[in-house]
Design a protein around this motif. Structure first.
Motif, PDB file in Angstrom:
ATOM      1  N   VAL A  65     -73.165  54.363  -9.758  1.00 47.69           N
ATOM      2  CA  VAL A  65     -73.548  54.849  -8.922  1.00 47.69           C
ATOM      3  C   VAL A  65     -73.058  56.076 -10.075  1.00 47.69           C
ATOM      4  CG1 VAL A  65     -71.730  57.579  -8.322  1.00 47.69           C
ATOM      5  CG2 VAL A  65     -71.402  54.701  -7.131  1.00 47.69           C
ATOM      6  N   THR A  66     -73.298  56.002 -11.110  1.00 49.95           N
ATOM      7  CA  THR A  66     -74.388  57.363 -11.552  1.00 49.95           C
ATOM      8  C   THR A  66     -74.762  56.839 -12.536  1.00 49.95           C
ATOM      9  OG1 THR A  66     -72.756  56.271 -14.255  1.00 49.95           O
ATOM     10  CG2 THR A  66     -71.238  57.696 -12.865  1.00 49.95           C
ATOM     11  N   GLU A  67     -75.333  55.892 -12.415  1.00 48.39           N
ATOM     12  CA  GLU A  67     -76.819  55.088 -13.204  1.00 48.39           C
ATOM     13  C   GLU A  67     -77.799  55.826 -12.028  1.00 48.39           C
ATOM     14  OE1 GLU A  67     -78.035  54.426 -15.724  1.00 48.39           O
ATOM     15  OE2 GLU A  67     -75.775  54.889 -16.457  1.00 48.39           O
ATOM     16  N   GLN A  68     -77.395  55.948 -10.654  1.00 48.64           N
ATOM     17  CA  GLN A  68     -78.308  55.807  -9.270  1.00 48.64           C
ATOM     18  C   GLN A  68     -78.705  57.049  -9.101  1.00 48.64           C
ATOM     19  OE1 GLN A  68     -76.669  55.088  -5.786  1.00 48.64           O
ATOM     20  NE2 GLN A  68     -77.736  52.083  -6.102  1.00 48.64           N
ATOM     21  N   ALA A  69     -77.792  58.515  -9.642  1.00 45.23           N
ATOM     22  CA  ALA A  69     -77.566  59.813  -9.343  1.00 45.23           C
ATOM     23  C   ALA A  69     -78.968  60.022 -11.077  1.00 45.23           C
ATOM     24  CB  ALA A  69     -76.102  59.687 -10.380  1.00 45.23           C
ATOM     25  N   PHE A 109     -81.812  62.060 -10.839  1.00 51.98           N
ATOM     26  CA  PHE A 109     -81.664  63.294 -11.508  1.00 51.98           C
ATOM     27  C   PHE A 109     -81.784  63.379 -13.363  1.00 51.98           C
ATOM     28  CE2 PHE A 109     -79.290  64.516  -7.289  1.00 51.98           C
ATOM     29  CZ  PHE A 109     -80.388  64.785  -6.769  1.00 51.98           C
ATOM     30  N   PRO A 110     -82.954  63.488 -13.556  1.00 52.02           N
ATOM     31  CA  PRO A 110     -83.445  62.633 -15.023  1.00 52.02           C
ATOM     32  C   PRO A 110     -82.660  63.488 -15.732  1.00 52.02           C
ATOM     33  CG  PRO A 110     -85.164  62.015 -14.415  1.00 52.02           C
ATOM     34  CD  PRO A 110     -84.536  62.387 -13.134  1.00 52.02           C
ATOM     35  N   VAL A 111     -82.243  64.976 -15.373  1.00 46.73           N
ATOM     36  CA  VAL A 111     -81.247  66.061 -16.395  1.00 46.73           C
ATOM     37  C   VAL A 111     -80.593  65.894 -16.289  1.00 46.73           C
ATOM     38  CG1 VAL A 111     -81.498  67.362 -14.299  1.00 46.73           C
ATOM     39  CG2 VAL A 111     -81.622  68.791 -16.841  1.00 46.73           C
ATOM     40  N   LEU A 112     -79.748  65.469 -14.846  1.00 47.75           N
ATOM     41  CA  LEU A 112     -78.379  65.341 -15.161  1.00 47.75           C
ATOM     42  C   LEU A 112     -77.493  64.046 -16.239  1.00 47.75           C
ATOM     43  CD1 LEU A 112     -77.087  65.519 -11.436  1.00 47.75           C
ATOM     44  CD2 LEU A 112     -77.255  67.293 -13.195  1.00 47.75           C
ATOM     45  N   GLY A 113     -78.476  62.873 -16.520  1.00 46.89           N
ATOM     46  CA  GLY A 113     -78.038  61.855 -17.551  1.00 46.89           C
ATOM     47  C   GLY A 113     -78.092  62.477 -18.993  1.00 46.89           C
ATOM     48  N   GLY A 148     -79.399  75.720 -10.978  1.00 45.76           N
ATOM     49  CA  GLY A 148     -80.292  74.524 -10.784  1.00 45.76           C
ATOM     50  C   GLY A 148     -79.644  73.267 -10.928  1.00 45.76           C
ATOM     51  N   GLU A 149     -79.267  72.941 -12.319  1.00 47.65           N
ATOM     52  CA  GLU A 149     -78.256  71.541 -12.212  1.00 47.65           C
ATOM     53  C   GLU A 149     -76.993  71.053 -11.808  1.00 47.65           C
ATOM     54  OE1 GLU A 149     -80.729  71.633 -17.015  1.00 47.65           O
ATOM     55  OE2 GLU A 149     -78.252  72.323 -16.877  1.00 47.65           O
ATOM     56  N   GLN A 150     -76.402  72.255 -11.533  1.00 52.32           N
ATOM     57  CA  GLN A 150     -75.254  72.327 -10.580  1.00 52.32           C
ATOM     58  C   GLN A 150     -75.367  72.248  -9.354  1.00 52.32           C
ATOM     59  OE1 GLN A 150     -72.953  75.462 -11.051  1.00 52.32           O
ATOM     60  NE2 GLN A 150     -72.479  75.860 -13.740  1.00 52.32           N
ATOM     61  N   GLN A 151     -76.744  72.173  -8.285  1.00 52.79           N
ATOM     62  CA  GLN A 151     -77.078  72.139  -6.936  1.00 52.79           C
ATOM     63  C   GLN A 151     -77.146  70.571  -7.456  1.00 52.79           C
ATOM     64  OE1 GLN A 151     -76.397  74.929  -4.625  1.00 52.79           O
ATOM     65  NE2 GLN A 151     -76.379  72.351  -4.479  1.00 52.79           N
ATOM     66  N   MET A 152     -77.741  70.197  -8.300  1.00 54.69           N
ATOM     67  CA  MET A 152     -78.307  68.697  -8.457  1.00 54.69           C
ATOM     68  C   MET A 152     -77.120  67.549  -8.661  1.00 54.69           C
ATOM     69  SD  MET A 152     -81.903  68.602 -11.255  1.00 54.69           S
ATOM     70  CE  MET A 152     -82.998  69.920 -11.217  1.00 54.69           C
ATOM     71  N   ALA A 160     -73.996  68.328  -7.384  1.00 56.57           N
ATOM     72  CA  ALA A 160     -73.655  68.219  -6.449  1.00 56.57           C
ATOM     73  C   ALA A 160     -74.289  67.847  -5.292  1.00 56.57           C
ATOM     74  CB  ALA A 160     -73.561  70.312  -5.386  1.00 56.57           C
ATOM     75  N   MET A 161     -75.720  68.161  -5.551  1.00 54.95           N
ATOM     76  CA  MET A 161     -76.545  66.679  -4.615  1.00 54.95           C
ATOM     77  C   MET A 161     -76.345  65.090  -4.493  1.00 54.95           C
ATOM     78  SD  MET A 161     -79.915  68.703  -3.860  1.00 54.95           S
ATOM     79  CE  MET A 161     -79.899  69.189  -1.985  1.00 54.95           C
ATOM     80  N   ALA A 162     -76.104  64.836  -6.542  1.00 57.13           N
ATOM     81  CA  ALA A 162     -75.697  63.629  -6.518  1.00 57.13           C
ATOM     82  C   ALA A 162     -74.621  63.066  -6.236  1.00 57.13           C
ATOM     83  CB  ALA A 162     -75.685  63.648  -8.282  1.00 57.13           C
ATOM     84  N   ARG A 163     -73.206  64.364  -6.483  1.00 59.29           N
ATOM     85  CA  ARG A 163     -72.269  63.719  -5.713  1.00 59.29           C
ATOM     86  C   ARG A 163     -72.189  63.360  -4.549  1.00 59.29           C
ATOM     87  NH1 ARG A 163     -67.036  65.663  -7.927  1.00 59.29           N
ATOM     88  NH2 ARG A 163     -66.775  66.908  -5.846  1.00 59.29           N
ATOM     89  N   ALA A 164     -72.878  64.058  -3.344  1.00 61.16           N
ATOM     90  CA  ALA A 164     -73.047  64.294  -2.051  1.00 61.16           C
ATOM     91  C   ALA A 164     -73.553  62.667  -2.111  1.00 61.16           C
ATOM     92  CB  ALA A 164     -73.540  65.018  -1.647  1.00 61.16           C
ATOM     93  N   LEU A 165     -74.552  62.676  -2.690  1.00 63.51           N
ATOM     94  CA  LEU A 165     -75.256  60.792  -2.652  1.00 63.51           C
ATOM     95  C   LEU A 165     -74.730  60.064  -3.063  1.00 63.51           C
ATOM     96  CD1 LEU A 165     -78.748  61.747  -3.263  1.00 63.51           C
ATOM     97  CD2 LEU A 165     -77.691  61.863  -1.336  1.00 63.51           C
TER      98      LEU A 165
END
Ligand code: ATP
Length: 253
Positions: free
Chosen positions: A132-136, A140-144, A157-161, A163-168
């Motif tokens: 799950v984390t690797e897919q995120a 969203f490379p910036v989260l990695g 913007g990163e927080q919103q990404m 939030a979206m990564a958590r949802a996905l």
């Protein structure tokens, strides 16, 4: 006697969706205590499409999302998810049915790292946490790059990404997004909406609520304008565009 097939019925048969809407609100009323704030709202999000629900402050947009996610039980009307009547279903039941919301304010945990925020979302259990984390991080490379950073110190913007990564991470079939543009620069908002459009093309159905409409309308397949707890316009994005400013000025009826 065999019914005559008219042009209209042929077209209807061709155009009729083969599957039910991902989400349907039919004449929904909802209230906080005795105060009714949704007065008969009807809308449908077709599978794999983006529906933009627009309107000024206090129109009832977030309340409609609360109804759709099971956080507020409607006082009347019907709520359907993928064709199933779900009035009164608890949020966790709807979450299991694939309904996932990103609330206004993003719903992330500021004192946990990016990685911890993502790992918390692996409760549905279909995929190991690492996958799950690797897919995120792939999406969203910036989260990695920032996986060990506290979420509260990320940019908006990163927080919103995140939030979206958590949802996905919950592998949703229906995403409910509340004002993802809030407090963000137009360029970031544009990028986030590009992603929203991409998610829909991957088959996720999306209901997005926004006050400021243009970016959401640019990628939406359908849209509605809500004023005072009522839908005052609905149609293709180009059909509602002209009414958006009127709605904000309180002129639409
Ligand atoms: P905004 O864009 O400002 O978030 P909105 O269109 O999402 O507005 P809602 O948040 O759904 O509007 O609010 C609709 C109405 O319901 C408003 O009059 C609001 O004051 C009221 N309301 C919202 N939440 C509650 C609550 N928990 N208790 C009582 N009234 C509420």
């Amino acid at each position: 006697m065999m019914a005559k097939r008219t042009k209209t019925t042929t077209a209807d048969a061709v155009l009729a969706p083969a599957v039910p809407p991902a989400l349907e609100l039919l004449d929904v009323t909802a209230a906080y205590g005795r105060i009714e704030v949704l007065h008969g709202v009807t809308l449908a999000v077709q599978p794999g499409t983006v529906f933009a629900l627009l309107g000024p402050n206090g129109a009832g947009k977030s309340t409609a999302l609360k109804v759709a996610s099971g956080r507020l039980v409607p006082t009347g009307g019907c709520l359907h998810v993928a064709g199933t009547h779900v009035n009164g279903a608890k949020p966790h039941r709807l979450a299991r049915a694939g309904v996932c919301s990103i609330p206004e304010g993003r719903g992330i945990f500021p004192n946990l790292t990016v990685a911890e925020n993502l790992r918390m979302m692996t409760f549905r259990g279909d995929l190991p946490a690492d996958a799950v984390t690797e897919q995120a991080y792939e999406r969203f490379p910036v989260l990695g790059e920032r996986r060990t950073q506290l979420a509260g110190t990320l940019s908006g913007g990163e927080q919103q990404m995140l939030a979206m990564a958590r949802a996905l991470a919950t592998d949703p079939s229906l995403l409910l997004l509340d004002e993802i543009s809030m407090g963000l620069a137009p360029m970031i908002v544009g990028k986030l909406y590009e992603l929203v459009g991409q998610l829909a093309s991957e088959g996720i159905s999306i209901l997005v609520v926004e006050q400021f409409a243009r970016t959401a309308l640019a990628i939406a397949d359908a849209a509605a304008i809500m004023v005072g707890g009522r839908i005052v316009r609905t149609g293709k994005p180009q059909d509602v565009t002209d009414d958006v400013s009127a709605a904000y000025l309180g002129a639409a009826s």
